[in-house]
Design a protein around this motif. Sequence first.
Motif, mmCIF file in Angstrom:
data_model
loop_
_atom_site.group_PDB
_atom_site.id
_atom_site.type_symbol
_atom_site.label_atom_id
_atom_site.label_comp_id
_atom_site.label_asym_id
_atom_site.label_seq_id
_atom_site.Cartn_x
_atom_site.Cartn_y
_atom_site.Cartn_z
ATOM 1 N N LYS A 1 1.030 -1.124 0.235
ATOM 2 C CA LYS A 1 -0.301 -0.565 0.333
ATOM 3 C C LYS A 1 0.723 0.968 0.087
ATOM 4 N N GLY A 2 0.756 2.516 -0.236
ATOM 5 C CA GLY A 2 1.160 3.594 -0.722
ATOM 6 C C GLY A 2 0.740 4.426 -1.492
ATOM 7 N N SER A 3 0.962 5.773 -2.433
ATOM 8 C CA SER A 3 0.678 6.516 -2.701
ATOM 9 C C SER A 3 1.496 7.394 -3.769
ATOM 10 N N GLY A 4 1.510 8.524 -4.297
ATOM 11 C CA GLY A 4 2.344 9.063 -4.964
ATOM 12 C C GLY A 4 1.683 9.725 -5.674
ATOM 13 N N ASP A 5 2.731 10.855 -5.842
ATOM 14 C CA ASP A 5 1.988 11.564 -7.661
ATOM 15 C C ASP A 5 3.382 12.171 -8.538
ATOM 16 N N ALA A 6 3.043 12.608 -9.185
ATOM 17 C CA ALA A 6 4.404 13.155 -10.381
ATOM 18 C C ALA A 6 4.852 14.133 -9.862
ATOM 19 N N ASP B 1 -1.084 15.534 -13.971
ATOM 20 C CA ASP B 1 0.001 15.711 -12.827
ATOM 21 C C ASP B 1 -0.565 15.147 -11.283
ATOM 22 N N ASP B 2 -1.411 15.818 -12.038
ATOM 23 C CA ASP B 2 -1.952 15.464 -10.074
ATOM 24 C C ASP B 2 -2.793 14.478 -9.527
ATOM 25 N N PHE B 3 -2.277 12.761 -10.925
ATOM 26 C CA PHE B 3 -2.986 11.893 -9.973
ATOM 27 C C PHE B 3 -2.653 10.814 -9.270
ATOM 28 N N GLU B 4 -3.148 10.772 -8.419
ATOM 29 C CA GLU B 4 -2.867 10.011 -7.378
ATOM 30 C C GLU B 4 -2.574 8.397 -7.385
ATOM 31 N N LEU B 5 -1.280 8.241 -7.927
ATOM 32 C CA LEU B 5 -0.537 7.242 -8.057
ATOM 33 C C LEU B 5 -1.085 6.293 -6.345
ATOM 34 N N ASN B 6 -1.962 4.701 -6.292
ATOM 35 C CA ASN B 6 -1.765 4.230 -5.101
ATOM 36 C C ASN B 6 -1.998 2.863 -5.547
ATOM 37 N N GLN B 7 -2.222 1.874 -4.682
ATOM 38 C CA GLN B 7 -2.176 0.117 -4.669
ATOM 39 C C GLN B 7 -3.500 -0.029 -5.808
ATOM 40 N N ASP B 8 -4.895 0.721 -5.333
ATOM 41 C CA ASP B 8 -5.779 1.347 -6.192
ATOM 42 C C ASP B 8 -6.056 1.350 -8.001
ATOM 43 N N LEU C 1 7.296 -1.440 -13.760
ATOM 44 C CA LEU C 1 8.214 -0.609 -13.594
ATOM 45 C C LEU C 1 8.337 -0.463 -11.924
ATOM 46 N N TRP C 2 7.182 -0.760 -11.089
ATOM 47 C CA TRP C 2 6.941 -0.390 -9.658
ATOM 48 C C TRP C 2 8.077 -1.766 -9.226
ATOM 49 N N ASP C 3 8.103 -2.880 -9.894
ATOM 50 C CA ASP C 3 8.778 -3.850 -8.948
ATOM 51 C C ASP C 3 9.771 -3.401 -8.988
ATOM 52 N N TYR C 4 10.228 -3.415 -10.579
ATOM 53 C CA TYR C 4 11.850 -3.389 -11.071
ATOM 54 C C TYR C 4 12.412 -1.674 -10.112
ATOM 55 N N ILE C 5 12.069 -0.452 -10.026
ATOM 56 C CA ILE C 5 13.215 0.351 -9.358
ATOM 57 C C ILE C 5 12.656 0.194 -7.793
ATOM 58 N N ASN C 6 11.710 -0.364 -7.233
ATOM 59 C CA ASN C 6 11.843 -0.400 -6.212
ATOM 60 C C ASN C 6 12.968 -1.845 -5.157
ATOM 61 N N GLU D 1 7.568 6.857 -2.331
ATOM 62 C CA GLU D 1 8.480 6.815 -3.516
ATOM 63 C C GLU D 1 8.828 6.235 -4.608
ATOM 64 N N VAL D 2 8.852 4.931 -4.140
ATOM 65 C CA VAL D 2 8.500 4.583 -5.501
ATOM 66 C C VAL D 2 6.687 4.780 -6.234
ATOM 67 N N TYR D 3 6.231 4.490 -5.604
ATOM 68 C CA TYR D 3 4.643 5.050 -6.368
ATOM 69 C C TYR D 3 5.145 6.637 -7.060
ATOM 70 N N SER D 4 5.708 7.141 -6.818
ATOM 71 C CA SER D 4 6.069 8.791 -7.043
ATOM 72 C C SER D 4 7.128 9.023 -8.005
ATOM 73 N N LEU D 5 7.697 8.473 -8.240
ATOM 74 C CA LEU D 5 8.974 7.970 -9.630
ATOM 75 C C LEU D 5 8.456 7.013 -10.121
ATOM 76 N N VAL D 6 7.389 6.327 -10.083
ATOM 77 C CA VAL D 6 6.726 5.265 -11.252
ATOM 78 C C VAL D 6 5.758 6.327 -12.659
ATOM 79 N N ALA D 7 4.708 7.296 -10.796
ATOM 80 C CA ALA D 7 3.949 8.070 -11.155
ATOM 81 C C ALA D 7 4.873 9.058 -12.227
#
Lengths: 350, 445
Positions: A55-60, A162-169, A125-130, A145-151
């Motif tokens: 779980k987690g979240s990030g944005d661009a 830009d403002d899309f919140e990327l999270n587990q859902d 992308l998520w798996d590899y950056i992490n 941080e990984v969520y934000s970087l993928v975003a």
Amino acid sequence: MSRFSKTLIALALAVGTAAPVLAFDRYQGIGRAATAAEVQAWDIDVRPDFAGLPKGSGDAIRGMDIWEAQCASCHGYFAESNEVFTPLVGGTTPADIDSGRVAALINDSFPQRTTMMKVPTVSTLWDYINRAMPWTAPKSLSADEVYSLVAFLLNLAEVIPDDFELNQDSIREVQQRMPNRNGMTTDHGMWPGAPASKGGIGNGGRPDVRATACMKDCKREVVLASALPEHAQDAHGNLAEQNRPVGGVRGVQTGPSTAEQAPADPLLALATEKGCMACHGVASKIIGPGYNEIAARYRDQAGAQALLVGKVKGGGQGTWGAIPMPPQSHLADEEIDQLVRWILSGAKAQ
Amino acid sequence: MALTDARLGRVRPAPENFLSDEQIQSVKEGRRDFLRKAFIAASAAAAAPAVAHAQSAGDPAILELQPWSTMLGKPVAANPYGMPSMYERNLVRRESPGLTRVGGSSVAFTPLQGLFGIITPSGLHFERHHQGWVDIDPNKHRLMINGLVKTDAVFTMDDIMRLPSVSRIHFIECGANTGMEWGNVAVPTVQYSHGMISCSEFTGVPLKAILDMCGADYRKGRFILAEGADGSSMTRTIPMEMVESGEVLVAYGMNGEMLRPENGYPLRLVVPGVQGVSWVKWLRRIEVGDMPWATKDEAVHYIDLMPDGLHRQYSSIQECKSVITTPSGGQTLLDKGFYNVSGLAWSGRGKITRVDVSTDGGINWRTARLETPVLSKALTRFNIDWVWDGKPAILQSRAMDDTGYVQPSYGQLRAVRGTKSIYHNNAIQSWKVVESGEVSNVQVL
């Protein structure tokens, strides 16, 4: 039982002193059950169905700050750099996002094949950056941080705003916008497992090319399709020195022999042997600064020798940029001393 | 030389003080004699050509005493870990300039042009790393098994090395071997065109035995994920069928010693017939699962681009392939006359059954001798006699495996796969010989 004694038993099991814990007891005393914490520590993979995704979240926007500090030096500010690795972003269009097929892979309209043009699954992308980035400090990023970087990367490719919140859902919606999500096939004979019809993914091993073993008068003429281009003749050094000097053949002379070249610098050889040259050029930056830049920066500075010996031994970060130099603990003190003296003197042949 | 020196009347310990003072003196004089003779010979050679000398009396390599025949050699264990002769220093692993940008994510190629038989010396095994190589303390290394198993488990190296072991000879080939040559000739020698292949005897434990111990669910768990302990923590999906066959090994031994760190010390996966990237090095974890993982190196790389813009994903098997290693690109034949044309053949699907060789660019073929052993998913050495008449020639080899598959030509392969695939180029290799004896890399359709 008190909670305390339960813990003790669990620990005893964990170190394998108790009765056989593994299902198969032919090999008694070998292996032990893993603890939950151990599995959690290592089981970091994320699958295409997002099993394993924390779980987690990030944005661009947050991603851009982390990117500039930790990634841009190798991959470029827009993930476009070709210097350390092939570009990560570029070559995808809004039409690709609609179709799920990257047109540039068909019509060659983009000079490179970027990561974003190829990757079908956002989980990748998520798996590899992490697990692996940044390259010199893998496994140092938090989930957010990984969520934000993928975003950030998806935003550069215009997959998300830009403002899309990327999270587990929300990552599931993003999967439906991956530019090359329909660009893969497993209908081939090179998967060594069962065919798709039997729960596997390939065609069961059927080859795509069927040649025959003709023995006599197999064709009328020999068509030479390609030969080594002129400019590539000497690109691999002197081939005479890449072949045995005895036997039925010799290597062709394709350049000066090393004996005729400038005498080898023993310190350059040491720096190469110890892996310094993977990150530093004598006259150019690679991942770390060029030795000429280091010599220029510390010219006439008292105590530079001792300062830099300490940096090489213990590692350093922040003097030249965000990328750290890992501690070079595999060298003897004497070797570090010699190398730093050599670098400060301009890394010239001695 | 007797150990008892009668003159001194006592037993001399060997090998120290092996020679008496007088004997040492005489060796010194002998050496001076030798040096003086060599000097005279050198001046004579300067005056009269060596050829005339050889014709008149014979070969100086025979007629003149050589230093190694007239000296004491080096003692035992002068090199505690033996090294090749100083005359063999040309045959080393090399990078292809410009292929990659940083050494930590790069390739060093095996010098196939100078190797014999089927076993690659461990120090010449090709290298391919994605995030540099590491040297792991074996007492801190662990193998974890988790996922669709009854018991998630951990094994130490002590555990793994106590289990019953097997030793098997297999080739390992990078999926991108010969990848630079898909569109046109790009490199001069067989080291760079085919040198991402090596063959070793691997010792380890069948992964099946370890999964059995953990109670793997073979009904649901039709895939495994293998993961490394290095910075890249390389991950790859492998089909359970291969594990069940008993062929997949968790290996610690290579050619009689432990794996080299560049090759995954202390533990790597051995997946016979499958491209090298799946032979995960520094192996730390196996997870049993019910679907493939689409890891970076099976979703972004090691995918084969086809002419229709689709990528083939999970392409893993190394199909039947062969190459002539001597004579090969970048070499010169010494003279007209007899040559033993020698090469390597292999198949990820089984055993090599036949290799044919052409010296006229594929118009006519002759069947080569297969040298033993001929093993499944291992390199097979082939040889064939050839008398070079001094005229231009094009040498090719074409291998067949026990599934009946025949190695294709460039024309046949490109007709199906185009030229952009990067991976899995198993086309017939051609070496052109010109009148001067020089051999170069060419492509014949």
